[in-house]
Enzyme design. Sequence first.
Site, short mmCIF file in Angstrom:
data_model
loop_
_atom_site.label_atom_id
_atom_site.label_comp_id
_atom_site.label_asym_id
_atom_site.label_seq_id
_atom_site.Cartn_x
_atom_site.Cartn_y
_atom_site.Cartn_z
N ASP A 250 38.88 40.04 41.42
CA ASP A 250 40.18 40.24 42.05
C ASP A 250 41.08 41.19 41.27
O ASP A 250 41.98 41.79 41.83
CB ASP A 250 40.88 38.90 42.25
CG ASP A 250 40.20 38.12 43.36
OD1 ASP A 250 39.14 37.51 43.10
OD2 ASP A 250 40.69 38.18 44.51
N LYS A 261 37.39 34.19 41.29
CA LYS A 261 37.51 32.82 41.78
C LYS A 261 37.32 31.80 40.67
O LYS A 261 36.42 31.96 39.84
CB LYS A 261 36.49 32.63 42.90
CG LYS A 261 36.46 31.28 43.56
CD LYS A 261 37.82 30.80 44.03
CE LYS A 261 38.53 31.79 44.95
NZ LYS A 261 39.95 31.43 45.19
O1 MRU Z 1 40.48 33.23 47.19
P1 MRU Z 1 39.50 34.23 47.73
O2 MRU Z 1 38.49 33.63 48.63
O3 MRU Z 1 40.20 35.43 48.33
O4 MRU Z 1 38.75 34.73 46.42
C1 MRU Z 1 37.76 35.70 46.55
C2 MRU Z 1 37.08 36.03 45.28
O5 MRU Z 1 37.35 35.48 44.24
C3 MRU Z 1 36.13 37.17 45.36
O6 MRU Z 1 35.09 37.02 44.44
C4 MRU Z 1 36.88 38.48 45.08
O7 MRU Z 1 38.02 38.57 45.86
C5 MRU Z 1 36.03 39.67 45.30
S1 MRU Z 1 35.63 39.92 46.98
C6 MRU Z 1 34.68 41.29 47.09
#
Ligand code: MRU
Length: 369
Positions: A250, A261
């Site tokens: 992220d 995550k």
């Molecule tokens: O909370 P989320 O479901 O948006 O978290 C998503 C993640 O942690 C993904 O691994 C990250 O956004 C990369 S997506 C290509």
Amino acid sequence: MENALNLDTVVLAENEEDMIILDQTLLPNETKYLTLNKAEDIWEAIYKLRVRGAPAIGVAGAYGYYVLARQFDTEDMDEFVKKCTEMMEYLNSSRPTAVNLSWALNRMHEVLLSEKEGKTVAQMKERLKEEANAVREEDIQISRNIGAYGYELLKAMGDEVGIMTHCNAGTLATAKYGTALAPVYIALENGWDPKKIHVYCDETRPLLQGARLSAYEMQAAGVDTYVQCDNMASYTMKSGKIGIIFVGCDRVAANGDFANKIGTSGVAIIAKHYGIPFYVCAPSSTIDMTMESGDEIHIEQRKPEEVTEMWYKERMAPEGVGVVNPAFDVTDHSLVTGIITEKGIAYAPFKESFEKMGIKPVTKYVDKK
Ligand code: MRU
């Protein structure tokens, strides 16, 4: 089971007035699209993870900016800019950790500020539409490139691979193809036998992106797919079935620390213990060169009910108990084998590697320090 590559996560509607998102909270049981054109609804869709995954949130931010900007009923450019500024700050408040949201909003705003001279508001609205479409189109190509670099790593491992992933960084998390799961899609395109690709998906408590989304994507693609509770990752790694780990992210700081995550840092620590290569897959827009280290990354805290009640028939923790619910954690760069971007694979020292790839700090109108 519908191949997830056929599902559009975020698009502009044919009328060019609304945006359409796939409601990921309902997957894998229901495939439903939502038409959005109100600021509160777009904010809610991002906050509630109806659209989710860093790159997909970026695309949603770009379309949100355009869809809302086109409704501003003014011919006065200064007033238009003021309304756009307020609107982007509001949209950006929906989720703080994934830099892609602010990155896309900042990109849209930069277009407005740098190109408004000599143009009418109506002309700028057209230009913003083009830019939002470009953000989506580019994301598809970027994901393919990440997939191609990751596929080279798979090829080097032979013709049968065991991959572990955490959360969902597949096609559903981007405009198409994904980041961490893109190498699998590229391997399939290159004729690999799907039964020789074994993908272990961490369930990913508390919102189950691994069980609901990654497992669905991989199974629908015909891949040999397993779902495991998050606390089973060490067991599976020890069994020798995992040759490589791919995760999305992220926000990456300049030194290579990255937020992904919640639970990702634990996976990385275990992988180091067992000597399993651990790769982070990220478009270069996820690399935030304004942050020196992961200590500066703001971690989103979410509601306690996601841990105590969601998915259960009845509450599964005593009333009144304290709850910890950070949506992300930061993994130290020392645990990372490489960071796969669309420009190539970055290795330590990461800051130098990013600079060689031409990755620079971007101007921030929102998400400033
Ligand atoms: O909370 P989320 O479901 O948006 O978290 C998503 C993640 O942690 C993904 O691994 C990250 O956004 C990369 S997506 C290509």
